[in-house]
Design an enzyme around this catalytic site. Structure first.
Site, PDB file in Angstrom:
ATOM      1  CB  CYS A 157      -7.679  10.444   0.823  1.00 42.99           C
ATOM      2  SG  CYS A 157      -7.749   8.911   1.761  1.00 42.99           S
ATOM      3  CE1 TYR A 220      -0.248   3.100   6.761  1.00 42.86           C
ATOM      4  CE2 TYR A 220      -0.284   3.884   4.488  1.00 42.86           C
ATOM      5  CZ  TYR A 220      -0.913   3.713   5.713  1.00 42.86           C
ATOM      6  OH  TYR A 220      -2.199   4.149   5.885  1.00 42.86           O
ATOM      7  CB  ALA A 275      -2.050   0.109   5.401  1.00 44.71           C
TER       8      ALA A 275
END
Length: 276
Positions: A157, A220, A275
């Protein structure tokens, strides 16, 4: 308020008010119950933190700087890709039965490359150039190795750091392809600010500006109520964060090398779903 609070509040409000809700059934992440994890997102967020003025530690909720530094040292100092070398359990969901996350993060940092000055991995090359070639515009790392992506449990990431020295000040750009604002933003900002401080100190430089570039900054769907509650809180002034001045070797730093004073913050938010 802390610059970390300022950036977090501004970015999250922008996402909630102006972001795009992604509900495509093809989204990769899933919740523990198997349902798709949708997001509200913005593209191309840039936040700047002046480390010469303060350390960007969020105060809306507590962040463990010790744990954040432990993770960045796991990658940059230990050059490990095994969760058994890490104090926290944040990577457990991506590890195999041996604890490995594949050829990701620390594994990439430890790969040796041949230069005319000798063989270096990415970290040692940065350390060498900061001391010997500080005017270079080529001081950077990149974890996004396409040859090894198929053997990574999670594509990096925060994948690239670019360093630049001006008049004895070390500035840096952190490039991140994806940012979970609730789970990772405050954490990443703190740990890469700490990294810049460590690299600056062992290179005889002053910590300057950290620029954080996020391609996909998102919240999210199940995190939105938690973020909204955080945004309703009153932030505090930034704490004072100092680094043990006796450490002159990057490989001698530990999480205990950092000292935090006057860290006032809001309540913990408790466990929340992540998630995967």
């Amino acid at each position: 308020m802390s610059s970390a609070d300022t950036a977090f509040i501004r970015t999250c409000r922008d996402i909630l008010e102006n972001g795009t809700l992604v509900t495509d059934e093809k989204v990769r992440p899933k919740w523990e119950d198997g349902t798709p994890a949708y997001t509200k997102k913005l593209f191309g967020v840039v936040n700047r933190y002046d480390l010469s003025s303060e350390f960007p530690l969020i105060t809306l909720r507590p962040i463990s700087l010790r744990a954040a530094v432990d993770e960045v040292l796991w990658i940059w100092q230990k050059k490990s890709n095994n969760v058994h070398d890490l104090g926290s359990h944040i990577w457990d969901a991506w590890a195999d039965e041996s604890g490995s996350i594949g050829k990701a993060y620390g594994y990439q940092m430890g790969i040796k490359h041949h230069y005319k000055e000798g063989d270096f991995d990415m970290v040692d090359r940065v350390l060498y150039d900061l001391k010997n070639n500080p005017c270079s515009r080529r001081i950077m790392t990149n974890l996004y190795n396409f040859a090894d992506l198929h053997e990574m449990a999670l594509y990096p990431c925060a994948y690239s750091m670019t360093f630049n020295v001006t008049n004895g000040r070390l500035d840096a750009i952190l490039n991140q392809r994806s940012q979970d604002m609730l789970a990772a933003n405050a954490w990443n900002v703190a740990q890469y600010a700490a990294l810049v401080m460590m690299l600056a100190q062992v290179s005889g430089l002053r910590a300057g500006e950290l620029v954080h570039v996020i391609a996909d900054a998102h919240i999210y769907d199940r995190h939105i109520p938690i973020v909204e509650e955080l945004l309703s809180r009153t932030p505090y002034e930034a704490p004072t964060v100092t680094l043990d001045p006796a450490v002159t070797n990057f490989y001698a730093f530990t999480p205990d090398s950092f000292r935090i004073e006057n860290y006032r913050h809001g309540e913990k938010i408790g466990r929340f779903p992540v998630a995967v």
